[in-house]
Design an enzyme around this catalytic site. Structure first.
Site, mmCIF file in Angstrom:
data_model
loop_
_atom_site.group_PDB
_atom_site.id
_atom_site.type_symbol
_atom_site.label_atom_id
_atom_site.label_comp_id
_atom_site.label_asym_id
_atom_site.label_seq_id
_atom_site.Cartn_x
_atom_site.Cartn_y
_atom_site.Cartn_z
ATOM 1 C CG ASP A 38 51.235 -2.345 34.163
ATOM 2 O OD1 ASP A 38 50.072 -1.968 34.384
ATOM 3 O OD2 ASP A 38 52.141 -2.293 35.016
ATOM 4 C CG ASP A 40 49.993 2.939 37.788
ATOM 5 O OD1 ASP A 40 50.464 4.078 37.877
ATOM 6 O OD2 ASP A 40 48.777 2.706 37.625
ATOM 7 C CB SER A 153 46.700 1.277 32.964
ATOM 8 O OG SER A 153 46.746 1.753 34.277
ATOM 9 C CG ASP A 227 54.374 -3.860 37.808
ATOM 10 O OD1 ASP A 227 53.402 -3.543 37.102
ATOM 11 O OD2 ASP A 227 54.360 -3.806 39.049
HETATM 12 P P1 TMP Z 1 48.549 -1.916 37.125
HETATM 13 O O1 TMP Z 1 49.948 -1.395 37.246
HETATM 14 O O2 TMP Z 1 48.503 -3.408 36.979
HETATM 15 O O3 TMP Z 1 47.782 -1.219 36.066
HETATM 16 O O4 TMP Z 1 47.802 -1.688 38.512
HETATM 17 C C1 TMP Z 1 47.686 -0.485 39.139
HETATM 18 C C2 TMP Z 1 48.351 -0.460 40.460
HETATM 19 O O5 TMP Z 1 47.677 0.510 41.258
HETATM 20 C C3 TMP Z 1 48.343 -1.736 41.283
HETATM 21 O O6 TMP Z 1 49.673 -2.149 41.524
HETATM 22 C C4 TMP Z 1 47.723 -1.338 42.607
HETATM 23 C C5 TMP Z 1 47.756 0.146 42.606
HETATM 24 N N1 TMP Z 1 46.671 0.804 43.352
HETATM 25 C C6 TMP Z 1 47.011 1.851 44.197
HETATM 26 O O7 TMP Z 1 48.186 2.175 44.329
HETATM 27 N N2 TMP Z 1 46.015 2.479 44.891
HETATM 28 C C7 TMP Z 1 44.697 2.134 44.772
HETATM 29 O O8 TMP Z 1 43.830 2.735 45.414
HETATM 30 C C8 TMP Z 1 44.372 1.050 43.887
HETATM 31 C C9 TMP Z 1 42.949 0.641 43.738
HETATM 32 C C10 TMP Z 1 45.390 0.430 43.188
HETATM 33 MG MG MG Z 2 51.813 -2.237 37.159
#
Ligand code: TMP
Ligand code: MG
Length: 289
Positions: A38, A40, A153, A227
């Site tokens: 992943d 973020d 991601s 995460d």
């Molecule tokens: P991921 O880490 O699983 O790829 O997900 C991306 C993260 O982004 C998730 O924890 C939620 C976050 N997110 C934001 O911070 N702002 C937003 O507008 C959106 C749609 C997601």
């Molecule tokens: Mg994440």
């Protein structure tokens, strides 16, 4: 074997199983290994000096190209949906449609902001994003030993690619699948490309025939980094998995979520902003004996 596993941030429910997995992956060797991660809050930091670090979406939300009204609306969405995303008492079935709602609404708001493709590099440069300590060693080791690194991601692909490019670690063994922006002929954001990837559909349903994994069908050892509980299915498209070691960063609501994380991830790293454990395991696996 791996001294980093003694860190106080490390929790393991079944230590013998984990040691067995690490030994088996080492025996198979680097030519059988791939890393699926992943981005973020896994490769990027969750916090620094008590402050939260931005996700790839937040980097855009906080940037100078978004109007005050747009910023407020995006923040309201975050405050409404993020607690739902991480709530251990709601099922994935319950969360999924709500995540589609969040991503759809956020992408619509961002698409109204006339974001220019040419501004992305500066937006990233001016942001507070940080990769976890040890990212250099992680990317360098994988590159050196030709281990493919698949970044899967639900963030914004254009932003996260720019982050790893500016960190000078976007090597040819790194492959990204994410939400990409669609720009018009003048380089202005008009919408996001499909399929929409959110936290809880990270599986073959968005990997279009999983061509990437088919190509890597001999890479039967997997180290998965995530995460979120949604990251656990990221390797579902891999045709023949022999050994999979799942490492989970537990960043937020640690006490509340510990039980579920320990059941799901082989190794849980609690409030650990570094890649020390991952690097230690890779060093052991890839080290010539
Ligand atoms: P991921 O880490 O699983 O790829 O997900 C991306 C993260 O982004 C998730 O924890 C939620 C976050 N997110 C934001 O911070 N702002 C937003 O507008 C959106 C749609 C997601
Ligand atoms: Mg994440």
């Amino acid at each position: 074997m791996v001294p980093e596993l003694q860190k106080t941030t490390v929790r393991i429910q079944q230590p013998e199983r984990v040691m067995g997995l690490i030994r088996a992956i080492k025996e198979q060797g680097g030519s059988k290994l791939q890393v699926i991660s992943d981005f973020d809050m896994t490769l990027s930091r969750f916090g620094c000096n008590g402050r939260r670090c931005p996700t790839s979406h937040n980097i855009l939300d906080n940037s100078h190209v978004i109007s005050e009204d747009g910023k407020k609306k995006l923040k309201d969405l975050l405050h409404h949906y993020y607690p739902i995303e991480i709530d251990p008492n709601r099922s994935l079935e319950e969360k999924r449609p709500l995540m589609v709602e969040w991503w759809t609404r956020a992408h619509e708001l961002l698409s109204q902001q006339k974001i220019q493709k040419g501004d992305i590099a500066q937006i990233v440069r001016e942001s507070d994003v940080m990769l976890r300590d040890g990212f250099n060693e992680l990317f360098d080791q994988l590159h050196k030993y030709n281990v493919p690194m698949f970044i899967f991601s639900a963030g914004v692909g254009d932003i996260l690619e720019e982050i790893i490019r500016q960190a000078n670690v976007f090597y040819p063994n790194v492959h990204v699948v994410s939400n990409y922006m669609d720009f018009d002929d003048n380089g202005v954001l008009k919408c996001f490309k499909s399929p929409l990837i959110h936290t809880y559909n990270k599986n073959n349903s968005v990997l279009q025939g999983t061509a990437y994994f088919q190509q890597l069908s001999t890479r039967t050892s997997i180290i998965l980094l995530g995460d979120s509980m949604g990251d656990l299915t990221m390797a579902d498209g891999v045709p023949s998995v022999e050994n999979i070691l799942k490492i989970g960063f537990l960043n937020d609501k640690v006490e509340e979520r510990r039980g579920k994380y320990l059941d799901a991830y082989d190794i849980v790293l609690e409030s650990d902003e570094t890649l020390d454990v991952v690097n230690g395991i890779l060093r052991f696996i890839l080290m010539e004996t």
